[in-house]
Design an enzyme around this catalytic site. Structure first.
Site, PDB file in Angstrom:
ATOM      1  N   TYR A 130      44.444  37.081  34.718  1.00  0.00           N
ATOM      2  CA  TYR A 130      45.317  36.599  35.686  1.00  0.00           C
ATOM      3  C   TYR A 130      44.857  36.301  36.621  1.00  0.00           C
ATOM      4  O   TYR A 130      43.773  35.569  36.738  1.00  0.00           O
ATOM      5  CB  TYR A 130      45.435  38.212  36.480  1.00  0.00           C
ATOM      6  CG  TYR A 130      44.204  38.760  36.554  1.00  0.00           C
ATOM      7  CD1 TYR A 130      44.080  39.841  35.503  1.00  0.00           C
ATOM      8  CD2 TYR A 130      44.449  39.188  38.325  1.00  0.00           C
ATOM      9  CE1 TYR A 130      42.400  39.772  36.551  1.00  0.00           C
ATOM     10  CE2 TYR A 130      43.720  39.795  38.723  1.00  0.00           C
ATOM     11  CZ  TYR A 130      43.083  40.278  37.600  1.00  0.00           C
ATOM     12  OH  TYR A 130      42.075  40.775  38.686  1.00  0.00           O
TER      13      TYR A 130
ATOM     14  N   LYS B  40      39.000  36.296  33.295  1.00  0.00           N
ATOM     15  CA  LYS B  40      39.785  37.159  34.286  1.00  0.00           C
ATOM     16  C   LYS B  40      40.883  37.679  33.578  1.00  0.00           C
ATOM     17  O   LYS B  40      41.820  37.147  33.726  1.00  0.00           O
ATOM     18  CB  LYS B  40      40.502  36.683  35.111  1.00  0.00           C
ATOM     19  CG  LYS B  40      41.048  37.153  36.895  1.00  0.00           C
ATOM     20  CD  LYS B  40      40.637  36.637  37.887  1.00  0.00           C
ATOM     21  CE  LYS B  40      41.662  37.260  38.415  1.00  0.00           C
ATOM     22  NZ  LYS B  40      40.672  38.516  39.486  1.00  0.00           N
TER      23      LYS B  40
ATOM     24  N   GLU C 256      28.982  43.141  40.548  1.00  0.00           N
ATOM     25  CA  GLU C 256      29.471  43.464  41.014  1.00  0.00           C
ATOM     26  C   GLU C 256      30.412  44.602  41.343  1.00  0.00           C
ATOM     27  O   GLU C 256      30.137  45.305  41.066  1.00  0.00           O
ATOM     28  CB  GLU C 256      30.289  42.478  40.245  1.00  0.00           C
ATOM     29  CG  GLU C 256      31.206  42.540  38.931  1.00  0.00           C
ATOM     30  CD  GLU C 256      31.995  41.314  38.705  1.00  0.00           C
ATOM     31  OE1 GLU C 256      32.494  40.046  39.334  1.00  0.00           O
ATOM     32  OE2 GLU C 256      31.797  41.578  37.629  1.00  0.00           O
TER      33      GLU C 256
ATOM     34  N   LEU D   8      32.696  38.016  36.936  1.00  0.00           N
ATOM     35  CA  LEU D   8      33.741  37.497  37.624  1.00  0.00           C
ATOM     36  C   LEU D   8      33.028  36.278  38.431  1.00  0.00           C
ATOM     37  O   LEU D   8      32.142  36.887  39.245  1.00  0.00           O
ATOM     38  CB  LEU D   8      34.436  38.051  38.353  1.00  0.00           C
ATOM     39  CG  LEU D   8      35.739  37.120  37.719  1.00  0.00           C
ATOM     40  CD1 LEU D   8      36.583  36.504  36.879  1.00  0.00           C
ATOM     41  CD2 LEU D   8      37.247  36.947  39.178  1.00  0.00           C
TER      42      LEU D   8
HETATM   43  N1  PMP Z   1      34.825  40.509  40.458  1.00  0.00           N
HETATM   44  C1  PMP Z   1      35.571  40.606  39.803  1.00  0.00           C
HETATM   45  C2  PMP Z   1      35.220  42.150  38.336  1.00  0.00           C
HETATM   46  C3  PMP Z   1      37.114  40.662  40.075  1.00  0.00           C
HETATM   47  O1  PMP Z   1      38.452  41.254  40.217  1.00  0.00           O
HETATM   48  C4  PMP Z   1      37.096  39.595  41.716  1.00  0.00           C
HETATM   49  C5  PMP Z   1      38.772  39.820  42.522  1.00  0.00           C
HETATM   50  N2  PMP Z   1      39.608  39.377  41.399  1.00  0.00           N
HETATM   51  C6  PMP Z   1      36.456  39.932  42.261  1.00  0.00           C
HETATM   52  C7  PMP Z   1      35.583  39.396  41.988  1.00  0.00           C
HETATM   53  C8  PMP Z   1      36.476  38.206  43.324  1.00  0.00           C
HETATM   54  O2  PMP Z   1      37.289  37.167  42.933  1.00  0.00           O
HETATM   55  P1  PMP Z   1      37.434  36.124  43.437  1.00  0.00           P
HETATM   56  O3  PMP Z   1      37.062  35.797  45.091  1.00  0.00           O
HETATM   57  O4  PMP Z   1      38.081  34.817  43.378  1.00  0.00           O
HETATM   58  O5  PMP Z   1      38.811  37.287  44.245  1.00  0.00           O
END
Ligand code: PMP
Length: 287
Positions: free
Chosen positions: A33, A151, A183, A207
Site C-alpha cells: 500500500y 510496505k 522506528e 520502512l
Molecule cells: N515507518 C512505518 C512503519 C510506517 O508505517 C510509515 C508510514 N506508512 C513510515 C515509517 C513513514 O513513511 P512515509 O513518510 O512514507 O509515510
C-alpha cells in the site's frame, strides 16, 4: 456523504465497492500500500510514493498494474470527485483473487492484481492539535518480520503497538531491537542532541519513509547536521528533542519517551522549524 472509491478500474460509491473473499490481500496480507497526503487539493510527493510502490511490488514479484500517469489520473479523479482539500489517498495493490486458497503464488497470466484506492479527509492535518502539544511514546519490542522495507498490508503488530501505547496513557510506540530504536509503529523516529538530528540508517529494518527522505534533505539544506545511525532508548530519553515523520503527520514532535520528559516537555524548536519547512516546501512542490 458517501465517498467515491476506485476498485479495479471502476469509480463507484463506497457502499457498492467489493473485493473477492479469495483475495490474497484478505487471506494472506499478500499486498502492498501507499498513503499520499493531499494539501490544497494537491498531492504531496506523488512520485516518491509511486517509486516506493514500484519497489514494494518488485520485491514481491507483483506486476505494477498501472503506469505513473494512470496512477496520477486515478489520484486526481478521487480528489476531485470527493472534494478533498486536506487529507490523504490510500492505495492498495494485492496479488489478486485466484479463486481458491493456496500458499503458492497464482499464475499472473490468469490472476491479476486487485487495485483499491479511497480518500480520507482530515481538516486538521496542518493545524494539528497533537503537533502543537507534542506526543508521548512508549517503547516496545520490535517483533515484526525482517522485510520492513516493503510496505505490506500486514499491520497487525503496529496496530497492537498503538493500542499498547493508548493503554499506557501515551499516543504511540517506538519499536526497539537490541536496545535500539528501529522506528515508530507508523512513522520514522528521530532524536536531536546538541543540534544534531539522529535517525536510524536505511536498511531492511525500517520502512524507507518518503517524508524521511524529504525532511533529511530539507534539514541538510538548512545546515542542520544529520547523523544516520542507530540510537538507544537511553540516548533517546536524554535527548534535547525528538520527533517522528510520516506522510500523514509530517513532522510530529515527541515530548515524552517511556515517561521521561524531553527538555521542557514541549515541542522543541528544531522539530517545529522542520515541520514548518516541510509543509512549506511540500506545498510548493505538490502536483
Ligand atoms: N515507518 C512505518 C512503519 C510506517 O508505517 C510509515 C508510514 N506508512 C513510515 C515509517 C513513514 O513513511 P512515509 O513518510 O512514507 O509515510
Amino acid at each position: 456523504m458517501s465517498r467515491i472509491v476506485y476498485v479495479n478500474g471502476t469509480y463507484l460509491p463506497e457502499g457498492e465497492a467489493t473485493v473477492s473473499i479469495f483475495d490474497r490481500g484478505f487471506l494472506m496480507a499478500d499486498g502492498v500500500y501507499e498513503v499520499t497526503t493531499v494539501l490544497d487539493g494537491k498531492l504531496i510527493d506523488f512520485d516518491g510514493h509511486l517509486t516506493r510502490l514500484q519497489r514494494s511490488l518488485d520485491e514481491l514479484d507483483i506486476a505494477n498494474p498501472m503506469s505513473r500517469d494512470e496512477w496520477l489520473e486515478v489520484h486526481r479523479q478521487l480528489v476531485a470527485q470527493n472534494g478533498v482539500d486536506q487529507g490523504m489517498i490510500y492505495l492498495q495493490v494485492t496479488r489478486g483473487a485466484p479463486g481458491d486458497r493456496d500458499f503458492i503464488f497464482p499464475d499472473p497470466e490468469t490472476t491479476t492484481p486487485t487495485v483499491v484506492l479511497f480518500t480520507q479527509s482530515n481538516p486538521t492535518l496542518i493545524d494539528s492539535p497533537k503537533a502543537a502539544k507534542g506526543i508521548k511514546v512508549i517503547t516496545i519490542d520490535d517483533i515484526r518480520w525482517g522485510r520492513r522495507d516493503i510496505k505490506t498490508v500486514q499491520l497487525l503488530y503496529p496496530s497492537m503497538g498503538k493500542m499498547m501505547a493508548i493503554k499506557a496513557g501515551a499516543d504511540d510506540a517506538w519499536l526497539t531491537q537490541d536496545g535500539e530504536v528501529t522506528e515508530g509503529t507508523s512513522n520514522n523516529a528521530y532524536i536531536i542532541k546538541n543540534g544534531r538530528i539522529i535517525t536510524r540508517a536505511l536498511s531492511n529494518d525500517i520502512l524507507h519513509g518518503i517524508t524521511r527522505a524529504a525532511v533529511l534533505r530539507f534539514a541538510r539544506e538548512a545546515q542542520m547536521p544529520v547523523e544516520e545511525r542507530s540510537f538507544t532508548v537511553d540516548e533517546a530519553k536524554t535527548a534535547d528533542e525528538a520527533f517522528v515523520t510520516s506522510a500523514s503527520t509530517f513532522v510530529m514532535p515527541v515530548v515524552e519517551i517511556d515517561g521521561a520528559r524531553l527538555g521542557e516537555g514541549k515541542p522543541g524548536p528544531m522539530a517545529l522549524r522542520l515541520r514548518e519547512i516541510y509543509i512549506e516546501e511540500s506545498r510548493k512542490a505538490a502536483v
